[in-house]
Design an enzyme around this catalytic site. Structure first.
Site, PDB file in Angstrom:
ATOM      1  CD  GLU A 168      -2.836   1.212   2.381  1.00 18.44           C
ATOM      2  OE1 GLU A 168      -4.019   1.489   2.232  1.00 18.44           O
ATOM      3  OE2 GLU A 168      -2.333   0.990   3.497  1.00 18.44           O
ATOM      4  N   GLY A 302       2.951   1.614  10.969  1.00 24.54           N
ATOM      5  CA  GLY A 302       2.612   0.966  12.237  1.00 24.54           C
ATOM      6  C   GLY A 302       2.148  -0.452  11.980  1.00 24.54           C
ATOM      7  CB  ALA A 303      -0.185  -2.464  11.618  1.00 19.78           C
ATOM      8  CD  GLU A 305      -5.167  -1.566   5.505  1.00 18.43           C
ATOM      9  OE1 GLU A 305      -5.647  -0.754   4.702  1.00 18.43           O
ATOM     10  OE2 GLU A 305      -4.234  -1.270   6.290  1.00 18.43           O
ATOM     11  CG  ASN A 306      -0.774  -6.942   3.936  1.00 15.93           C
ATOM     12  OD1 ASN A 306      -0.703  -6.093   3.072  1.00 15.93           O
ATOM     13  ND2 ASN A 306       0.129  -7.063   4.898  1.00 15.93           N
ATOM     14  CG  HIS A 338      -6.378   1.059  12.597  1.00 19.50           C
ATOM     15  ND1 HIS A 338      -6.788   2.373  12.653  1.00 19.50           N
ATOM     16  CD2 HIS A 338      -5.949   0.864  11.320  1.00 19.50           C
ATOM     17  CE1 HIS A 338      -6.623   2.939  11.464  1.00 19.50           C
ATOM     18  NE2 HIS A 338      -6.102   2.035  10.643  1.00 19.50           N
ATOM     19  CD  GLU A 339      -3.595  -1.963  10.552  1.00 14.99           C
ATOM     20  OE1 GLU A 339      -3.961  -2.217   9.386  1.00 14.99           O
ATOM     21  OE2 GLU A 339      -3.208  -0.838  10.913  1.00 14.99           O
ATOM     22  CG  HIS A 342      -8.095  -1.310   7.686  1.00  8.85           C
ATOM     23  ND1 HIS A 342      -8.786  -0.339   7.022  1.00  8.85           N
ATOM     24  CD2 HIS A 342      -7.048  -0.670   8.285  1.00  8.85           C
ATOM     25  CE1 HIS A 342      -8.202   0.830   7.200  1.00  8.85           C
ATOM     26  NE2 HIS A 342      -7.139   0.654   7.962  1.00  8.85           N
ATOM     27  CD  GLU A 361      -5.917   3.701   6.652  1.00 11.07           C
ATOM     28  OE1 GLU A 361      -6.071   3.496   7.868  1.00 11.07           O
ATOM     29  OE2 GLU A 361      -5.305   2.916   5.917  1.00 11.07           O
TER      30      GLU A 361
END
Length: 896
Positions: A168, A302-303, A305-306, A338-339, A342, A361
């Site tokens: 991304e 930070g991370a 979301e794959n 958060h992830e 997603h 986001e």
């Protein structure tokens, strides 16, 4: 867009370079349906080879196909065409099976490949026209495992290399030729051939693991993915070890390098809770066969979301489940939440294009604390949300900002979209709308939106129309006014008139002397705003339209005082009439919730910055709230007091200000007493903040206590010291480091180099940036850019030193002198952060230096960030010039 800078030359630069380039979008008429990927990475040579097939449909006959590719070397490329009537037949009586194009076409065409590096595109041209319909491309290629933390890249430990991905927003094209746009979704079959001792983690579960094709290798193949965007593909190669769990029947793993696997347990706990929460909240089950979360040694974000394979920076996934402190656990839980959000909002349903990035986001930002707050209510997430809202309002109140939905076509423009507007503002507006509609009505609207677009793409209108249809309230008007207009509404109230409160609406700017017309937007900019009034019972919410000039209030409703942002969820600033404000201050301690107090502090400080309030009045409010028992309230005041010391105080006023802090807050700290067993998290945090405040104010008792605690913290057997309070000892180390000597510096440096705990390493790096002795600052700068500190961390040291009034000049001179070395450590995102940090200067001279330097030394994806930094410097220069006298007078009234 608003004017970007007071410096005319810089404005021209931005306006001539930050333009839309529609040509970087792929041509229409080609629809990928399925990718077959087979990759063979060489972790020692830092290269990889790939064999790829792409099944696609052409809308019309064509001699060429264009897709995305960057840093790819192409071998043979062929196109296979599927005739419309090609079938194969099995046993007698069985159903016919359609052949694939590769099976059916015995005379494929070989392409001539041409590359456009600027557009990051490859075009395959064929001698004969390909017919409309089904076509399969077969591509052989090779690439590099780069060191830029994007695409397919190397992540390293002291003992070995890993090959990992970060795609991304526009970097899948560095790993495989692709239609690398979010709306061009397809399914994927992925297989990797790797060393026998390594494994691979990808989006779906492993379906086969076979030796070969050569000795010492094995090939792992994965189940076909759902339809998804290219930027969500992931494949990670190495000797990862995992902790396993399960939620609602879904296998969950948290994985890391082998030496850190014991730090993965809390992440599994977090994921088990939030996955179940989201299954219920969305009313749609998690769509993947498993959920993997993988901590990577080198990872810039930070991370990420794959889909089904979330990747993390180590500090955002790894924490000791038994001895880790609560702030560290909060961070891990929030990032996991958060992830995981997603996986529905972004992965299952994806924005149509990057101009609607906020749909991904903003929603995940709003959702991250909502889920964890249900799990851990004692961690005070509503206060965190209020602080985040205040920071976002400050960001969006600058001259240089953007609309939530903004044009983005080039990679640089797209990368610049990942900012506080897409995350913070979008999340805050979503929270405001939920507060207005009610939780259940809003939740049902979210479900309806997702259900209507499963595995597809959506726009802003799709989201707010779903909410409007479900609620029968003007959500479309509210959201469109905030999504399509830049900036922050200011509600200016007048004294109540019977059953109405007169209110004027305008755009608020944190810089003095700026109005809407001066910022390049319409002078009469207005919003449709849900305003919630605090009452003795439930809040009353009213929608303030652009035409409204008052807020109705039923005569029989009791108001403890007039406060028009109940719950601190409104995305606006408020200015009260003098009598109204006095009533709020008199009752604030008892009548306002902690988030509302944070909002009040934020509003009053914003008025100081804009010249509509005085620093003395603001500090009187701080003093009135000094004994508030909520740590986040004090933390908000503390951050703003640090800005007063940095931006307004000069000369002897700085020492006078410290004396006031010691007198007012010293008794509050001492009244808390020593840490006790089973003390609440909030009380621990409150003590730590007060300790740091008094340390900065040079309180002799606190400085002595800090030295003693620091000695204990660095003792060899400190982990066995059960009486050492982690929050207080952390604050003590920070206080001691500010005036620390080389002996303490060397101890902190050793932790940053040798600790196996990512959190300890990061804290040590942050602490190194607190030392102010020029020789030690020079050591820190040399260390940060030496290559010994990971790229993902080095910029944080530079940013911390640029933010500190005592170290920023030395740091800026160092950056300019050693720019080639510094730049070599920066990636796209970290370069932008260094540019942003220069906004902490407070002089015309430094502003001009910053502008000229970055005009000559371009930093990717940072045009708007540089404009924002210049705005911040100008604002600081103004506030120092206009508030300095009032600050001096206020200090005189506090003298004893």
């Amino acid at each position: 867009m608003s004017v970007r800078s007071a410096v005319v030359a810089f404005s021209i630069l931005v306006l001539t370079t930050n333009f839309s380039v529609q040509g970087q979008r792929l041509p229409a008429g080609v629809h990928p349906e399925h990718y077959g990927l087979r990759l063979t990475p060489d972790l020692q040579a830092a290269t990889f080879s790939g064999d790829e097939t792409i099944d696609l449909t052409l809308d019309a006959p064509s001699k060429s196909i264009t897709l995305n590719a960057a840093e790819i070397r192409f071998g043979e490329v062929k196109a296979y065409v599927l005739p419309s009537a090609e079938y194969s037949y099995g046993a007698l009586g069985s159903q016919p099976k359609r052949l694939s194009a590769m099976e059916a076409d015995k005379q494929p065409q070989t392409a001539v490949t041409t590359l456009d590096a600027g557009k990051e595109q490859a075009t395959f041209t064929f001698a004969k026209e390909l017919p409309a319909g089904k076509v399969t491309l077969a591509i052989r290629y090779s690439g590099i495992l780069n060191d830029k933390l994007r695409g397919f890249y190397l992540s390293k430990t002291k003992t070995r290399n890993y090959a990992v991905t970060q795609f991304e927003p526009t970097d899948a094209r560095r790993a495989f030729p692709s239609f690398d746009e979010p709306a061009l979704k397809a399914t994927f079959d992925i297989a990797l051939t790797v060393d026998a001792g390594d494994t691979v983690i990808s989006n779906t579960n492993i379906v086969s693991d076979k030796k070969g094709p050569v000795a010492g290798k094995h090939t792992l193949a994965f189940a076909t993915t759902p339809k998804m965007s290219t930027y969500l593909v992931a494949f990670l190669v190495g000797d990862f070890k995992c902790t396993a769990g399960k939620s609602d029947g879904v296998p969950i793993r948290a994985c890391s390098t082998p030496d850190k696997v014991e730090l993965t347990r809390f992440a599994v706990e977090s994921a088990q809770y939030v996955l179940h929460y989201y299954d219920n909240y969305f009313g749609i089950k998690y769509p993947m066969p498993k959920l993997d979360m993988v901590a990577l040694p080198d990872f810039e974000a930070g991370a990420m979301e794959n889909f089904g394979c979330i990747t993390y920076r180590e500090t955002d996934l790894l924490v000791n489940s038994k001895t880790g402190d609560i702030p560290s656990k909060k961070r891990v839980a929030v990032v996991v939440a958060h992830e995981t959000a997603h996986q529905w909002f972004g992965d299952m349903v994806t924005m149509q294009w990057w101009d609607n990035l906020w749909l991904n986001e903003g929603f995940a930002t709003w959702m991250e604390t909502k889920s964890v707050a249900e799990w851990k209510p004692e961690w005070n997430f509503p206060q965190d949300d209020a602080q985040d809202l205040d920071q976002t309002l400050n960001l969006d109140s600058q001259k240089t900002t953007r609309t939530i939905r903004a044009t983005a076509n080039t990679p640089d423009e797209i990368n610049e979209m990942f900012d506080g507007i897409a995350y913070g503002k979008a999340g805050a507006v979503i929270g405001m709308v939920e507060n207005y509609l009610g939780k259940e009505v809003f939740r049902q609207g979210v479900h309806n939106y997702l259900a209507a677009h499963l595995y597809g793409n959506a726009t802003a209108e799709d989201f707010w129309n779903a909410q409007t249809t479900n609620s029968h309230l003007p959500v479309d008007k509210i959201m469109s006014s905030f999504v399509t207009q830049p900036g922050v509404p200011m509600l200016t109230l007048s004294d109540r008139q019977a059953d109405r409160i007169p209110v004027a609406q305008s755009r608020f700017f944190v810089s003095m002397g700026v109005d809407a017309s001066g910022a390049g937007s319409a002078p009469e900019q207005r919003w449709t705003v849900p305003v919630c009034l605090k009452t003795n019972a439930a809040p009353i919410c009213r929608v303030l339209t652009p035409e409204d000039r008052s807020i109705p209030i039923p005569m029989d409703v009791g108001l403890p005082m007039l406060y028009v942002n109940a719950g601190a969820k409104g995305y606006y600033r408020t200015a009260y009439a003098p009598a109204q404000y006095s009533a709020i201050v008199a009752k604030a301690e008892a009548a306002l919730t902690p988030p509302e107090k944070i909002g009040l502090l934020g509003d009053r400080w914003a008025l100081v910055r804009s010249g509509q309030g005085s620093v003395g009045d603001y500090l009187n409010l701080v003093i009135a709230l000094k004994a508030d028992p909520n740590a986040a309230v004090l933390d908000t005041a503390h951050e703003q007091m640090e800005k007063i010391d940095s931006e307004i105080a000069t000369g002897g006023d700085r020492e006078a200000f410290r004396a006031v802090v010691r007198r007012e807050f010293g008794p509050v700290y001492r009244a808390l007493g020593s840490p006790t067993k089973d003390e609440s998290f909030d009380r621990q945090q409150l003590r730590g903040i007060l300790f740091e405040m008094l340390g900065e104010a040079r309180d002799p008792g606190v400085l002595a206590e800090a030295q003693a605690l620091t000695t204990r913290a660095f003792a060899v057997d400190n982990r066995k010291d059960k009486t050492l309070d982690a929050t207080l000892s952390d604050a003590a180390v920070l206080v001691s480091s500010t005036n620390g000597d080389a002996a303490l510096y060397d101890k902190v440096l050793a932790v940053s180099r040798n600790s196996t705990d990512p959190e300890e390493q990061e804290n040590a790096l942050r602490t190194l940036a607190r030392f102010r002795d020029p020789e030690l600052v020079k050591r820190t700068l040399d260390y940060a850019v030496s290559g010994e500190v990971r790229n993902q961390d080095s910029w944080g040291v530079l940013v911390a030193l640029l933010r500190d009034r005592e170290t920023q000049d030395q740091t800026w001179d160092y950056i300019r002198t050693h720019w080639d070395t510094v730049k070599a450590q920066l990636t796209v995102s970290s370069g932008e952060e260094v540019v942003r940090a220069t906004g902490h200067f407070c002089s015309v001279e430094r502003r001009d230096e910053v502008t000229e330097f970055f005009a000559a030394h371009k930093v990717e994806a940072s045009a708007r960030t540089l404009a924002t930094a210049v705005d911040s410097i100008n604002a600081c220069v103004q506030v120092r010039a206009t508030q300095g006298s009032d600050f001096h007078k206020w200090l005189a009234t506090r003298e004893r």
